[in-house]
Scaffold this motif. Structure first.
Motif, PDB file in Angstrom:
ATOM      1  N   LEU A 266       0.808  -1.221   0.000  1.00  0.00           N
ATOM      2  CA  LEU A 266       0.000   0.000   0.000  1.00  0.00           C
ATOM      3  C   LEU A 266       0.841   1.271   0.000  1.00  0.00           C
ATOM      4  O   LEU A 266       0.454   2.276  -0.594  1.00  0.00           O
ATOM      5  N   THR A 267       1.996   1.225   0.669  1.00  0.00           N
ATOM      6  CA  THR A 267       2.773   2.453   0.868  1.00  0.00           C
ATOM      7  C   THR A 267       4.095   2.491   0.112  1.00  0.00           C
ATOM      8  O   THR A 267       4.633   3.570  -0.119  1.00  0.00           O
ATOM      9  N   GLY A 268       4.649   1.321  -0.194  1.00  0.00           N
ATOM     10  CA  GLY A 268       5.968   1.274  -0.811  1.00  0.00           C
ATOM     11  C   GLY A 268       7.100   1.519   0.168  1.00  0.00           C
ATOM     12  O   GLY A 268       8.266   1.595  -0.230  1.00  0.00           O
ATOM     13  N   GLU A 269       6.795   1.618   1.445  1.00  0.00           N
ATOM     14  CA  GLU A 269       7.823   1.871   2.459  1.00  0.00           C
ATOM     15  C   GLU A 269       8.535   0.564   2.804  1.00  0.00           C
ATOM     16  O   GLU A 269       7.938  -0.361   3.345  1.00  0.00           O
ATOM     17  N   GLN A 270       9.821   0.541   2.515  1.00  0.00           N
ATOM     18  CA  GLN A 270      10.611  -0.675   2.656  1.00  0.00           C
ATOM     19  C   GLN A 270      10.724  -1.153   4.100  1.00  0.00           C
ATOM     20  O   GLN A 270      10.929  -2.335   4.356  1.00  0.00           O
ATOM     21  N   ALA A 271      10.558  -0.269   5.046  1.00  0.00           N
ATOM     22  CA  ALA A 271      10.615  -0.667   6.458  1.00  0.00           C
ATOM     23  C   ALA A 271       9.585  -1.760   6.754  1.00  0.00           C
ATOM     24  O   ALA A 271       9.809  -2.608   7.630  1.00  0.00           O
ATOM     25  N   TYR A 272       8.490  -1.755   6.024  1.00  0.00           N
ATOM     26  CA  TYR A 272       7.477  -2.794   6.235  1.00  0.00           C
ATOM     27  C   TYR A 272       7.982  -4.167   5.795  1.00  0.00           C
ATOM     28  O   TYR A 272       7.646  -5.179   6.407  1.00  0.00           O
ATOM     29  N   LEU A 273       8.775  -4.213   4.744  1.00  0.00           N
ATOM     30  CA  LEU A 273       9.363  -5.496   4.337  1.00  0.00           C
ATOM     31  C   LEU A 273      10.310  -6.008   5.416  1.00  0.00           C
ATOM     32  O   LEU A 273      10.340  -7.208   5.709  1.00  0.00           O
ATOM     33  N   ASP A 274      11.065  -5.094   5.997  1.00  0.00           N
ATOM     34  CA  ASP A 274      11.980  -5.489   7.070  1.00  0.00           C
ATOM     35  C   ASP A 274      11.206  -6.020   8.275  1.00  0.00           C
ATOM     36  O   ASP A 274      11.636  -6.972   8.932  1.00  0.00           O
ATOM     37  N   GLU A 275      10.066  -5.422   8.540  1.00  0.00           N
ATOM     38  CA  GLU A 275       9.225  -5.901   9.645  1.00  0.00           C
ATOM     39  C   GLU A 275       8.654  -7.283   9.323  1.00  0.00           C
ATOM     40  O   GLU A 275       8.593  -8.154  10.193  1.00  0.00           O
ATOM     41  N   PHE A 276       8.254  -7.484   8.082  1.00  0.00           N
ATOM     42  CA  PHE A 276       7.785  -8.811   7.666  1.00  0.00           C
ATOM     43  C   PHE A 276       8.885  -9.842   7.905  1.00  0.00           C
ATOM     44  O   PHE A 276       8.634 -10.918   8.457  1.00  0.00           O
ATOM     45  N   VAL A 277      10.090  -9.525   7.489  1.00  0.00           N
ATOM     46  CA  VAL A 277      11.226 -10.446   7.653  1.00  0.00           C
ATOM     47  C   VAL A 277      11.455 -10.736   9.137  1.00  0.00           C
ATOM     48  O   VAL A 277      11.645 -11.895   9.529  1.00  0.00           O
ATOM     49  N   ALA A 278      11.424  -9.715   9.963  1.00  0.00           N
ATOM     50  CA  ALA A 278      11.654  -9.916  11.398  1.00  0.00           C
ATOM     51  C   ALA A 278      10.591 -10.834  11.999  1.00  0.00           C
ATOM     52  O   ALA A 278      10.912 -11.774  12.747  1.00  0.00           O
ATOM     53  N   ARG A 279       9.341 -10.597  11.663  1.00  0.00           N
ATOM     54  CA  ARG A 279       8.255 -11.424  12.206  1.00  0.00           C
ATOM     55  C   ARG A 279       8.333 -12.852  11.667  1.00  0.00           C
ATOM     56  O   ARG A 279       8.149 -13.820  12.410  1.00  0.00           O
ATOM     57  N   THR A 280       8.603 -12.963  10.380  1.00  0.00           N
ATOM     58  CA  THR A 280       8.691 -14.284   9.759  1.00  0.00           C
ATOM     59  C   THR A 280       9.849 -15.080  10.348  1.00  0.00           C
ATOM     60  O   THR A 280       9.701 -16.260  10.682  1.00  0.00           O
ATOM     61  N   ASP A 281      10.993 -14.434  10.474  1.00  0.00           N
ATOM     62  CA  ASP A 281      12.158 -15.132  11.016  1.00  0.00           C
ATOM     63  C   ASP A 281      11.927 -15.586  12.453  1.00  0.00           C
ATOM     64  O   ASP A 281      12.414 -16.644  12.858  1.00  0.00           O
ATOM     65  N   THR A 282      11.174 -14.808  13.211  1.00  0.00           N
ATOM     66  CA  THR A 282      10.844 -15.211  14.582  1.00  0.00           C
ATOM     67  C   THR A 282      10.035 -16.505  14.572  1.00  0.00           C
ATOM     68  O   THR A 282      10.307 -17.428  15.345  1.00  0.00           O
ATOM     69  N   LEU A 283       9.065 -16.590  13.677  1.00  0.00           N
ATOM     70  CA  LEU A 283       8.257 -17.808  13.598  1.00  0.00           C
ATOM     71  C   LEU A 283       9.061 -18.970  13.010  1.00  0.00           C
ATOM     72  O   LEU A 283       8.976 -20.099  13.494  1.00  0.00           O
ATOM     73  N   LEU A 284       9.852 -18.703  11.993  1.00  0.00           N
ATOM     74  CA  LEU A 284      10.648 -19.773  11.383  1.00  0.00           C
ATOM     75  C   LEU A 284      11.670 -20.351  12.361  1.00  0.00           C
ATOM     76  O   LEU A 284      12.025 -21.528  12.260  1.00  0.00           O
ATOM     77  N   ALA A 285      12.107 -19.548  13.303  1.00  0.00           N
ATOM     78  CA  ALA A 285      13.054 -20.042  14.313  1.00  0.00           C
ATOM     79  C   ALA A 285      12.421 -21.124  15.187  1.00  0.00           C
ATOM     80  O   ALA A 285      13.133 -21.894  15.840  1.00  0.00           O
ATOM     81  N   LEU A 286      11.106 -21.201  15.171  1.00  0.00           N
ATOM     82  CA  LEU A 286      10.392 -22.194  15.978  1.00  0.00           C
ATOM     83  C   LEU A 286      10.102 -23.485  15.210  1.00  0.00           C
ATOM     84  O   LEU A 286       9.507 -24.412  15.760  1.00  0.00           O
ATOM     85  N   LEU A 287      10.505 -23.540  13.948  1.00  0.00           N
ATOM     86  CA  LEU A 287      10.338 -24.775  13.172  1.00  0.00           C
ATOM     87  C   LEU A 287      11.171 -25.888  13.796  1.00  0.00           C
ATOM     88  O   LEU A 287      12.292 -25.655  14.245  1.00  0.00           O
ATOM     89  N   THR A 288      10.604 -27.074  13.802  1.00  0.00           N
ATOM     90  CA  THR A 288      11.359 -28.263  14.190  1.00  0.00           C
ATOM     91  C   THR A 288      11.144 -29.302  13.094  1.00  0.00           C
ATOM     92  O   THR A 288      10.384 -29.068  12.154  1.00  0.00           O
ATOM     93  N   GLU A 289      11.800 -30.428  13.220  1.00  0.00           N
ATOM     94  CA  GLU A 289      11.655 -31.486  12.219  1.00  0.00           C
ATOM     95  C   GLU A 289      11.140 -32.754  12.867  1.00  0.00           C
ATOM     96  O   GLU A 289      11.447 -33.040  14.025  1.00  0.00           O
TER      97      GLU A 289
END
Length: 194
Positions: A28-51
């Motif tokens: 909606l805004t084109g503000e790249q800071a939002y992509l960085d926030e997506f990455v931070a949130r995603t990486d937090t959840l991905l860190a909880l992956l197990t096998e």
């Protein structure tokens, strides 16, 4: 995010929406800071992956109360819809970044996210939970570790729609024809049932 991973279906209905918000905000805004926030949130959840024992990544936790096997109420399970939801979000990130011309800046994330997205989808084939139907179409079915009345059932249409969107995004992000074939078969089944 840990509270969502403890009961993995909550990732679909709650955590994924929290993760997705910055991606939509960027669109909606084109503000790249939002992509960085997506990455931070995603990486937090991905860190909880197990096998699991077969090396399949997932968020193994308790199913919703309704789906718990009374013989094994504390047994952690993997949840199909959670895998598909997150695979779709990971693929969507790659697509949004590509469209914005920021692929080089987020190359490390894309290189990490897309193999995870593929593994989250492909494991259900390996487990036999994706079924091509003789009369046309295909479905994802619930797995055997759920409550007996909930195991081996066709996923409901709202969950199949999540699968169809995830498969389409994964195809667009990877170019792998298997995903678009599954997407068409899944939507064929959904439209024939409507």
């Amino acid at each position: 995010m840990a509270q969502y991973a403890a009961q993995p279906e909550d990732i679909t209905w709650q955590a994924a929406r929290i993760i997705e918000m910055p991606l939509i905000a960027f669109q909606l805004t084109g503000e790249q800071a939002y992509l960085d926030e997506f990455v931070a949130r995603t990486d937090t959840l991905l860190a909880l992956l197990t096998e699991d024992a077969d090396g399949h990544p997932g968020w193994y936790g308790l199913p919703l109360e309704l789906f718990r096997n009374p013989e094994h109420p504390d047994e952690p399970v993997d949840v199909i819809i959670t895998s598909l939801t997150m695979a779709g979000l990971l693929a969507d990130f790659a697509l949004v970044v590509r469209e914005a011309g920021l692929e080089a800046e987020y190359a490390a994330q894309i290189e990490r996210y897309l193999p995870i997205a593929r593994a989250l989808v492909d494991k259900w084939d390996a487990r036999g939970n994706y079924r091509v139907l003789p009369g046309g179409g295909a479905v994802y079915i619930t797995h055997e570790r759920l409550a007996p009345l909930k195991a081996h059932l066709t996923q409901p249409h709202n969950k199949h729609s999540i699968a169809v969107f995830a498969l389409a995004s994964l195809y667009e992000a990877t170019g792998d024809e298997r995903y678009i074939e599954r997407r068409w078969r899944g939507s064929e089944r959904a439209s024939s049932a409507a």
